[in-house]
Design an enzyme around this catalytic site. Structure first.
Site: not given
Ligand code: IMO
Ligand code: MG
Length: 423
Positions: A14, A16-17, A41-42, A222, A301
């Site tokens: 998260d 802001g990619k 989520g982008h 991620q 969340r």
């Molecule tokens: P973006 O691309 C923030 C976190 C989940 C959890 C852990 C494992 O938007 O940055 P999972 O469902 O992957 O098995 O969950 O990873 N998580 C993220 N947190 N942004 C994300 O993606 C995330 N993808 C997984 O909240 O702690």
């Molecule tokens: Mg996210």
């Protein structure tokens, strides 16, 4: 022939990619997702329409781009079709999407198992997005996964049948309702029919592009501290969102990679469980959450919020070989009176700047801060670094100094064009 640029998250996701990808994709011919799935989520705002991508590469909004879901991605066909339909409703043809035949498919049992495994963990839960990501990667490595090429072929029937029979044993043992093969097959084979036209050998396609010197943008999802190997295990995702994932998730070797851009926010956030040294479980954290609208794009969340952590950032730069930084939400942090920057940790009475994902270290380290003046005022109109108020410049320069890495992009507001690009 170094025409591959990579955007990666430096912290817990998260960062802001999407904003940086959106900017860079203007000069790219290919936009590629290489790991993760719809746990990402982008969000990008275009002409007052807000798009939230979970699975599709965000670069797909650029109609001249070829958008690729690489072999390292896990694909929920239902979610993918919803995203495609949403784009079509907004006037996009979506004839520029290519899906690797080797990408694995997320099936209903993965999603149920994600939920079930979290409930078994009880107070030790990871806080997953419950999208079936972990169980889908488990099957991939167990070698019972179903890849896109299987999914769209006749072999889907037999593979699904065996998998459902096996998963049902587990579901039954935990008192969960069993899955009915016929229902799942009927629903998912209809998705397969719709997706078939997008499936191809994306690796060969990318290498042809490399030979033609066409620009390729790899979109990280991620982030470094969520990496299965280099993150705060077990509070991580089940893939490699770090630089190695680019190669294994696309088939592009490291010699073709040019820039590796690490994305951060001027503060930090984490969603889900796990250690977080600079977290502010107080009024400051609450204020950052509200000012930065830090609520999940995927799960809604509330995100845990805190100060920017240079110790962790230097680790991310080291692991990924980041060549530059994109710093988002400078406007947000500039709304506070005082800003803190974590420059070291205190662990067992000793000051250190070396990061480690050792759980004891992360759980018992205390952040050592430097303090900066906030109240930057409205910076959304600033188009160059020099136009930023000195207080803001000072904060940015200190981050560069502590990381020895140039900050090439600065996010100055929520809009698509609220960005300073420094060459
Ligand atoms: P973006 O691309 C923030 C976190 C989940 C959890 C852990 C494992 O938007 O940055 P999972 O469902 O992957 O098995 O969950 O990873 N998580 C993220 N947190 N942004 C994300 O993606 C995330 N993808 C997984 O909240 O702690
Ligand atoms: Mg996210």
């Amino acid at each position: 022939m170094k025409n591959v640029n990579v955007v990666l998250g430096a912290f817990y996701g998260d960062e802001g990619k999407g904003k940086i990808i959106d900017y860079l994709s203007r000069n790219a011919k290919y936009a590629v997702r290489f790991s993760g799935g719809n746990n990402a989520g982008h969000s990008i705002e275009v002409n007052n329409v807000k798009f939230a991508f979970h699975l599709l590469p965000s670069g797909i909004l650029n109609k001249n781009i070829k958008a690729i879901l690489g072999n390292g991605v896990v694909i929920d066909p239902k979610v993918l079709l919803e995203e495609i339909d949403n784009l079509k409703e907004h006037g996009y043809k979506v004839d520029n999407l290519y899906i690797s035949e080797k990408a694995h498919v997320i099936l209903p049992y993965h999603i149920i198992l994600d939920e079930l495994l979290e409930s078994i963990r009880g107070k030790n839960k990871i806080g997953t997005t419950k999208r079936g990501i972990g169980p889908a990667y488990c099957d991939k490595f167990e070698r019972c996964g179903i890849r896109m090429e299987d999914f769209i072929s006749d072999s889907f029937y037999d593979l699904l049948k065996i998998n459902i029979a096996n998963k049902n044993v587990f579901l039954k043992a935990y008192g969960y309702p069993e899955l009915k093969f016929d229902d799942v097959y009927k629903e998912y084979s209809s998705y397969a029919k719709k997706l078939k036209k997008y499936v191809c050998d994306t690796t060969t396609m990318l290498h042809k592009a490399i030979k033609k010197n066409e620009n390729i943008l790899c979109e990280g999802a991620q982030a470094t501290l969520l990496d299965i190997d280099f993150g705060s295990y077990p509070f991580v995702t089940s893939s490699n969102p770090t630089i190695g994932g680019v190669s294994t998730g696309t088939g592009i070797g490291s010699r073709y990679i040019n820039e590796v851009i690490g994305v951060i926010k001027a503060y930090s956030s984490r969603v889900g469980e796990g250690p977080y040294v600079t977290e502010q479980k107080n009024a400051i954290g609450d204020m950052i959450r509200e000012l930065g609208h830090e609520y999940g794009t995927t799960t809604k969340r509330p995100r845990r919020c805190g100060w920017l952590d240079i110790v962790a950032l230097n680790y991310a730069i080291m692991i990924n070989g980041m060549t530059s930084i994109a710093l988002n939400h400078l406007d947000t942090i500039g709304k506070l009176d005082k800003i803190k920057l974590c420059v070291a940790y205190k662990y067992n009475g000793k000051i250190t700047t070396d990061f480690s994902t050792n759980m004891d270290f992360l759980n018992n380290s205390e952040a050592v801060y430097e303090e900066f003046e906030g109240n930057f005022g409205d910076i959304s109109k600033c188009k160059t670094f020099d136009e930023l108020p000195l207080k803001a410049q000072k904060y940015v320069q200190r981050i560069e100094e502590l990381t020895n890495t140039p900050i090439k992009f600065i996010g100055t507001g929520a809009g698509r064009d609220d960005i300073i690009v420094r060459e």
